[in-house]
Design an enzyme around this catalytic site. Structure first.
Site, mmCIF file in Angstrom:
data_model
loop_
_atom_site.group_PDB
_atom_site.id
_atom_site.type_symbol
_atom_site.label_atom_id
_atom_site.label_comp_id
_atom_site.label_asym_id
_atom_site.label_seq_id
_atom_site.Cartn_x
_atom_site.Cartn_y
_atom_site.Cartn_z
ATOM 1 C CG ASP A 175 -1.723 -1.109 1.182
ATOM 2 O OD1 ASP A 175 -2.158 -1.790 0.214
ATOM 3 O OD2 ASP A 175 -1.907 -1.804 2.309
ATOM 4 C CG HIS A 202 -3.440 -5.338 2.927
ATOM 5 N ND1 HIS A 202 -2.801 -4.407 1.841
ATOM 6 C CD2 HIS A 202 -3.775 -6.426 2.071
ATOM 7 C CE1 HIS A 202 -2.772 -5.056 0.689
ATOM 8 N NE2 HIS A 202 -3.253 -6.238 1.076
HETATM 9 P P1 NAI Z 1 -0.555 -18.342 -5.511
HETATM 10 O O1 NAI Z 1 -1.840 -19.145 -5.419
HETATM 11 O O2 NAI Z 1 0.168 -18.114 -6.635
HETATM 12 O O3 NAI Z 1 0.562 -18.849 -4.444
HETATM 13 C C1 NAI Z 1 0.274 -19.554 -2.985
HETATM 14 C C2 NAI Z 1 0.994 -20.305 -2.672
HETATM 15 O O4 NAI Z 1 0.957 -20.904 -1.350
HETATM 16 C C3 NAI Z 1 1.232 -21.586 -3.695
HETATM 17 O O5 NAI Z 1 2.364 -21.994 -4.240
HETATM 18 C C4 NAI Z 1 0.331 -22.787 -2.648
HETATM 19 O O6 NAI Z 1 1.003 -24.241 -3.173
HETATM 20 C C5 NAI Z 1 0.864 -22.344 -1.366
HETATM 21 N N1 NAI Z 1 0.118 -22.898 -0.399
HETATM 22 C C6 NAI Z 1 -1.067 -23.309 -0.370
HETATM 23 N N2 NAI Z 1 -1.331 -23.781 0.876
HETATM 24 C C7 NAI Z 1 -0.374 -23.845 1.637
HETATM 25 C C8 NAI Z 1 0.160 -24.348 2.961
HETATM 26 N N3 NAI Z 1 -0.979 -24.877 3.674
HETATM 27 N N4 NAI Z 1 1.357 -24.062 3.532
HETATM 28 C C9 NAI Z 1 2.212 -23.599 2.607
HETATM 29 N N5 NAI Z 1 2.104 -23.198 1.001
HETATM 30 C C10 NAI Z 1 0.778 -23.276 0.924
HETATM 31 O O7 NAI Z 1 -0.973 -16.876 -4.658
HETATM 32 P P2 NAI Z 1 0.043 -15.389 -4.469
HETATM 33 O O8 NAI Z 1 -0.578 -14.736 -5.557
HETATM 34 O O9 NAI Z 1 1.376 -15.766 -4.206
HETATM 35 O O10 NAI Z 1 -0.694 -15.009 -3.243
HETATM 36 C C11 NAI Z 1 -0.642 -15.578 -1.846
HETATM 37 C C12 NAI Z 1 -1.348 -14.587 -0.857
HETATM 38 O O11 NAI Z 1 -0.782 -13.380 -0.596
HETATM 39 C C13 NAI Z 1 -2.700 -14.536 -1.208
HETATM 40 O O12 NAI Z 1 -3.490 -14.836 0.039
HETATM 41 C C14 NAI Z 1 -2.890 -13.026 -1.671
HETATM 42 O O13 NAI Z 1 -4.248 -12.512 -1.323
HETATM 43 C C15 NAI Z 1 -1.949 -12.410 -0.751
HETATM 44 N N6 NAI Z 1 -1.401 -10.994 -1.100
HETATM 45 C C16 NAI Z 1 -1.136 -10.173 -0.148
HETATM 46 C C17 NAI Z 1 -0.813 -8.976 -0.528
HETATM 47 C C18 NAI Z 1 -0.430 -7.744 0.613
HETATM 48 O O14 NAI Z 1 -0.390 -6.449 0.367
HETATM 49 N N7 NAI Z 1 -0.418 -8.341 1.805
HETATM 50 C C19 NAI Z 1 -0.667 -8.549 -1.966
HETATM 51 C C20 NAI Z 1 -1.078 -9.540 -2.950
HETATM 52 C C21 NAI Z 1 -1.384 -10.773 -2.412
#
Ligand code: NAI
Length: 338
Positions: A175, A202
């Site tokens: 952000d 957030h």
């Molecule tokens: P993605 O789906 O591309 O990757 C998520 C990864 O987590 C996958 O490799 C999956 O295998 C893994 N995963 C699932 N369950 C798991 C577990 N129990 N233990 C370990 N790994 C596990 O998703 P992406 O795009 O990487 O986003 C991840 C998270 O980050 C989402 O919840 C998203 O909303 C959040 N996010 C947060 C932001 C922030 O500003 N804080 C900004 C953008 C995304």
């Protein structure tokens, strides 16, 4: 494959003690969800960080591939991969910093809260393992909804008797990164010189940019304030819609996560005046968690700063933010307590 060997080729030919010449102390960092859209570029950038001596990459899928790939980069951090729950504890043991981007991202039309049902359980499981294996580590939570997942981690740590409010941070750096970029665009400034405090939480209206406190001092028209506030609050949705079903922000998020993690590591090293915004345990408002500027130091968060003087527009925004944030925090706490 024997994943404990990942980062080498398993031949056993690595001479112990050859690494880490140059005397930098180095920190041990784990990324949980390291094979995801955020996890992969985050792992790559952390491998390039000279403050990292050991990098553990944990995921429930594709950890061996990402680890083998990243381990070939000729930087000093030693990379090891861990696949699936049976290897989670090993992944966490001895870590100084744990970064969590595990979980599902948004698709068009979804709010961050729509992710709660899946991600709450993931963050709870990972937090339980942290409490057991590295209770003193600094924890950076990226998994959404951050407004609820940070309270979930806190409740898990409280149950385990390991909760230290100085060590737990929700990553709201994206952000700030967006706010700096958008303000720089409007004011024709170099984004590297712009610093916009973003407080609250957030998600949507809980993301509260304090445009009256921008550095260097800027005076905005009301139209500019409304445009910037709206764009900063909906920057995530802008990316979700542009990606049209292929996920949410990953590259800018990895950049922001590394910016924040690097600040945490410099704090742990003892550097002075490391100040960033984060969603933390807080007495700044009546809510138990709130994002504001914090000073990072050897024990994690050394000081949580107040909001400073707000103008009328920001005061109204703050009331809206608190209303929504209170519910999201409660939802996280209840999830663990029930
Ligand atoms: P993605 O789906 O591309 O990757 C998520 C990864 O987590 C996958 O490799 C999956 O295998 C893994 N995963 C699932 N369950 C798991 C577990 N129990 N233990 C370990 N790994 C596990 O998703 P992406 O795009 O990487 O986003 C991840 C998270 O980050 C989402 O919840 C998203 O909303 C959040 N996010 C947060 C932001 C922030 O500003 N804080 C900004 C953008 C995304």
């Amino acid at each position: 494959p024997n994943l404990d060997q990942m980062g080498g080729d398993g031949s056993g030919l690595r001479r112990v003690g050859c690494r880490a010449k140059g005397g930098s102390p180095g920190f041990k960092v784990a990324i949980l969800g390291a094979a995801g859209g955020i996890g992969q570029p985050l792992a790559m950038l952390m491998k390039m960080n000279p403050l990292v001596s050991v990098l553990h990459l944990y995921d429930v899928a594709n950890a061996p591939g990402v680890t083998a790939d990243i381990s070939h980069m000729d930087t000093s951090a030693v990379v090891r991969g861990f696949l699936g729950q049976p290897q989670l504890e090993e992944a966490l043991t001895g870590m100084d910093l744990v970064i969590i981007p595990a979980g599902v991202p948004r698709k068009p039309g979804m709010t961050r809260d729509d992710l709660f049902n899946i991600n709450a359980g993931i963050v709870r499981t990972l937090s339980e393992a942290i409490a057991k294996c590295c209770p003193k580590a600094v924890v950076n939570i990226i998994s959404n909804p951050v407004n609820s997942t940070v309270p979930i981690a806190a409740e898990v740590f409280k149950k385990a008797g390991t909760f230290d409010p100085k060590k737990l941070m929700g990553v709201t750096m994206l952000d700030v990164v967006r706010a700096n970029t958008f303000v720089a665009e409007v004011m024709s400034l170099d984004p590297r010189e712009v610093d916009v405090p973003v407080v609250g939480g957030h998600a949507g209206v809980t993301i509260l940019p304090l445009l009256s406190q921008v550095k260097p001092p800027c005076s905005f028209t009301q139209k500019e304030i409304e445009y910037l506030t709206d764009r900063i609050q909906n920057g995530g949705t802008e990316v979700v819609e542009a990606k049209a079903g292929a996920g949410s922000a990953t590259l800018s998020m990895a950049y922001a996560a590394v910016k924040f993690a690097d600040a945490c590591l410099r704090g742990l090293r003892g550097d002075a005046n490391i100040v960033e915004c984060a969603f933390v345990s807080s007495h700044v408002t009546e809510l138990p968690f709130f994002a504001s500027k914090v000073r990072l130091g050897r024990s994690g968060i050394d000081e949580v700063y107040g909001l400073g003087p707000l103008n009328e527009y920001e005061r109204i925004g703050l009331e809206k933010a608190k209303k929504e944030l209170g519910g999201s925090i409660e939802k996280g706490v209840t999830f663990v307590k029930k």
